[in-house]
Design a protein around this motif. Sequence first.
Motif, short mmCIF file in Angstrom:
data_model
loop_
_atom_site.label_atom_id
_atom_site.label_comp_id
_atom_site.label_asym_id
_atom_site.label_seq_id
_atom_site.Cartn_x
_atom_site.Cartn_y
_atom_site.Cartn_z
N LEU A 118 -71.40 -5.14 105.20
CA LEU A 118 -71.78 -3.90 105.87
C LEU A 118 -70.57 -3.05 106.24
CD1 LEU A 118 -74.77 -5.18 108.04
CD2 LEU A 118 -74.86 -3.87 105.89
N ARG A 119 -69.47 -3.68 106.58
CA ARG A 119 -68.23 -2.93 106.83
C ARG A 119 -67.75 -2.25 105.55
NH1 ARG A 119 -65.43 -3.07 111.52
NH2 ARG A 119 -66.10 -4.59 113.06
N ALA A 120 -67.83 -2.98 104.44
CA ALA A 120 -67.44 -2.40 103.15
C ALA A 120 -68.36 -1.24 102.79
CB ALA A 120 -67.47 -3.46 102.06
N ALA A 121 -69.65 -1.38 103.04
CA ALA A 121 -70.60 -0.31 102.75
C ALA A 121 -70.27 0.94 103.58
CB ALA A 121 -72.03 -0.78 103.03
N GLU A 122 -69.93 0.75 104.84
CA GLU A 122 -69.56 1.89 105.68
C GLU A 122 -68.27 2.53 105.17
OE1 GLU A 122 -69.63 4.90 108.28
OE2 GLU A 122 -71.27 3.54 107.75
N ALA A 123 -67.30 1.73 104.77
CA ALA A 123 -66.06 2.27 104.22
C ALA A 123 -66.34 3.05 102.94
CB ALA A 123 -65.06 1.14 103.95
N ALA A 124 -67.25 2.57 102.11
CA ALA A 124 -67.62 3.29 100.88
C ALA A 124 -68.27 4.63 101.21
CB ALA A 124 -68.56 2.43 100.03
N ARG A 125 -69.14 4.65 102.21
CA ARG A 125 -69.78 5.91 102.65
C ARG A 125 -68.72 6.91 103.11
NH1 ARG A 125 -73.06 2.53 105.57
NH2 ARG A 125 -75.06 2.21 104.57
N VAL A 126 -67.79 6.44 103.93
CA VAL A 126 -66.73 7.30 104.45
C VAL A 126 -65.91 7.89 103.31
CG1 VAL A 126 -64.57 7.27 105.78
CG2 VAL A 126 -66.62 6.20 106.72
N GLN A 127 -65.73 7.14 102.25
CA GLN A 127 -64.95 7.61 101.10
C GLN A 127 -65.78 8.48 100.15
OE1 GLN A 127 -62.34 4.61 99.29
NE2 GLN A 127 -62.70 3.36 101.10
N GLY A 128 -67.03 8.74 100.49
CA GLY A 128 -67.85 9.66 99.71
C GLY A 128 -68.73 9.03 98.66
N ALA A 129 -68.78 7.71 98.59
CA ALA A 129 -69.64 7.04 97.61
C ALA A 129 -71.09 7.11 98.05
CB ALA A 129 -69.20 5.60 97.42
N ARG A 130 -71.99 7.08 97.09
CA ARG A 130 -73.42 7.03 97.38
C ARG A 130 -73.99 5.65 97.09
NH1 ARG A 130 -76.93 11.35 95.43
NH2 ARG A 130 -77.98 10.82 97.35
N ARG A 131 -73.20 4.86 96.31
CA ARG A 131 -73.62 3.50 95.96
C ARG A 131 -72.39 2.59 95.94
NH1 ARG A 131 -75.97 4.12 90.18
NH2 ARG A 131 -74.35 5.70 90.06
N MET A 132 -72.66 1.29 96.09
CA MET A 132 -71.61 0.30 95.97
C MET A 132 -71.99 -0.62 94.81
SD MET A 132 -69.80 -1.68 99.17
CE MET A 132 -71.21 -2.65 99.65
N TYR A 133 -71.02 -0.95 93.98
CA TYR A 133 -71.25 -1.78 92.79
C TYR A 133 -70.70 -3.18 93.04
CZ TYR A 133 -71.46 -2.89 87.78
OH TYR A 133 -71.77 -3.45 86.56
N VAL A 134 -71.48 -4.19 92.64
CA VAL A 134 -71.08 -5.58 92.83
C VAL A 134 -71.27 -6.33 91.52
CG1 VAL A 134 -71.50 -7.73 94.09
CG2 VAL A 134 -71.82 -5.53 95.25
N SER A 135 -70.22 -6.95 91.02
CA SER A 135 -70.30 -7.88 89.89
C SER A 135 -70.23 -9.26 90.50
CB SER A 135 -69.14 -7.61 88.93
OG SER A 135 -69.17 -8.52 87.85
N ALA A 136 -71.39 -9.92 90.62
CA ALA A 136 -71.49 -11.15 91.43
C ALA A 136 -71.53 -12.41 90.57
CB ALA A 136 -72.75 -11.09 92.28
N THR A 137 -70.81 -13.42 91.03
CA THR A 137 -70.90 -14.75 90.45
C THR A 137 -72.39 -15.14 90.44
OG1 THR A 137 -68.76 -15.31 91.37
CG2 THR A 137 -70.18 -17.15 90.76
N PRO A 138 -72.89 -15.72 89.35
CA PRO A 138 -74.34 -15.94 89.24
C PRO A 138 -74.89 -17.14 90.01
CG PRO A 138 -73.25 -16.65 87.23
CD PRO A 138 -72.19 -16.02 88.10
N SER A 139 -74.12 -17.74 90.92
CA SER A 139 -74.66 -18.89 91.67
C SER A 139 -75.83 -18.47 92.54
CB SER A 139 -73.57 -19.54 92.53
OG SER A 139 -73.24 -18.71 93.62
N GLU A 140 -76.76 -19.39 92.73
CA GLU A 140 -77.97 -19.10 93.50
C GLU A 140 -77.65 -18.57 94.90
OE1 GLU A 140 -82.16 -21.37 94.57
OE2 GLU A 140 -80.36 -22.59 94.27
N HIS A 141 -76.74 -19.22 95.60
CA HIS A 141 -76.39 -18.82 96.97
C HIS A 141 -75.83 -17.40 96.99
CE1 HIS A 141 -74.01 -19.01 100.78
NE2 HIS A 141 -75.10 -19.61 101.18
N THR A 142 -74.96 -17.08 96.05
CA THR A 142 -74.34 -15.76 96.00
C THR A 142 -75.37 -14.68 95.72
OG1 THR A 142 -72.23 -16.68 95.29
CG2 THR A 142 -72.61 -14.35 94.79
N ILE A 143 -76.22 -14.90 94.74
CA ILE A 143 -77.23 -13.88 94.38
C ILE A 143 -78.23 -13.71 95.52
CG2 ILE A 143 -79.03 -13.22 92.73
CD1 ILE A 143 -75.99 -13.00 91.81
#
Length: 176
Positions: A118-143
């Motif tokens: 959520l802190r990263a999402a707020e930082a992305a908003r402040v920088q003018g982004a409308r979306r955040m992109y995540v390339s996530a390790t496919p482990s069950e817990h991570t997804i």
Amino acid sequence: MIIGRMLQCDELALVWTIDRREVIHHTYRLVDGALELRPDYFDMQGWPPGDHDLSTRLLRACCDYGGWCYGLFDGDRLIGVAVLESRLIGQPADMLQLVFLHVSRDYRDQGLGRQLFLRAAEAARVQGARRMYVSATPSEHTIHFYLGVGCILSPEPDPALLALEPDDIHLEFVLD
């Protein structure tokens, strides 16, 4: 007491002190546009071989070019980190990539990953982004974590990031 603060570029080596151990019993694959959970056993005893050198270069470049680097500390020990790229990607160019998010094993499932996200999402908003992109390790817990914070499957994965990490699950988080 756990304290969060911005990381300086010269502190990035602390990332490798995070305990990444995890036993994985299932991983996700993207099949015909849908997530499919499959049995897949891994006993991760730390960072994957070669990850240290490659990731250090990527994190350092991100930091050097104005990326957002935030850490959670228990005393002087780094226990969680999130790193957000500074370069907009996507079509249209309105996304910032969450390059890195890890929480040390003994601190997982306490809400710290969500706090970092959520802190990263707020930082992305402040920088003018409308979306955040995540390339996530496919482990069950991570997804499950990323879906739980509101990420969705990316309808149009970034071609360069998909080529770099074809086995990852590519997600987006809408910041509106």
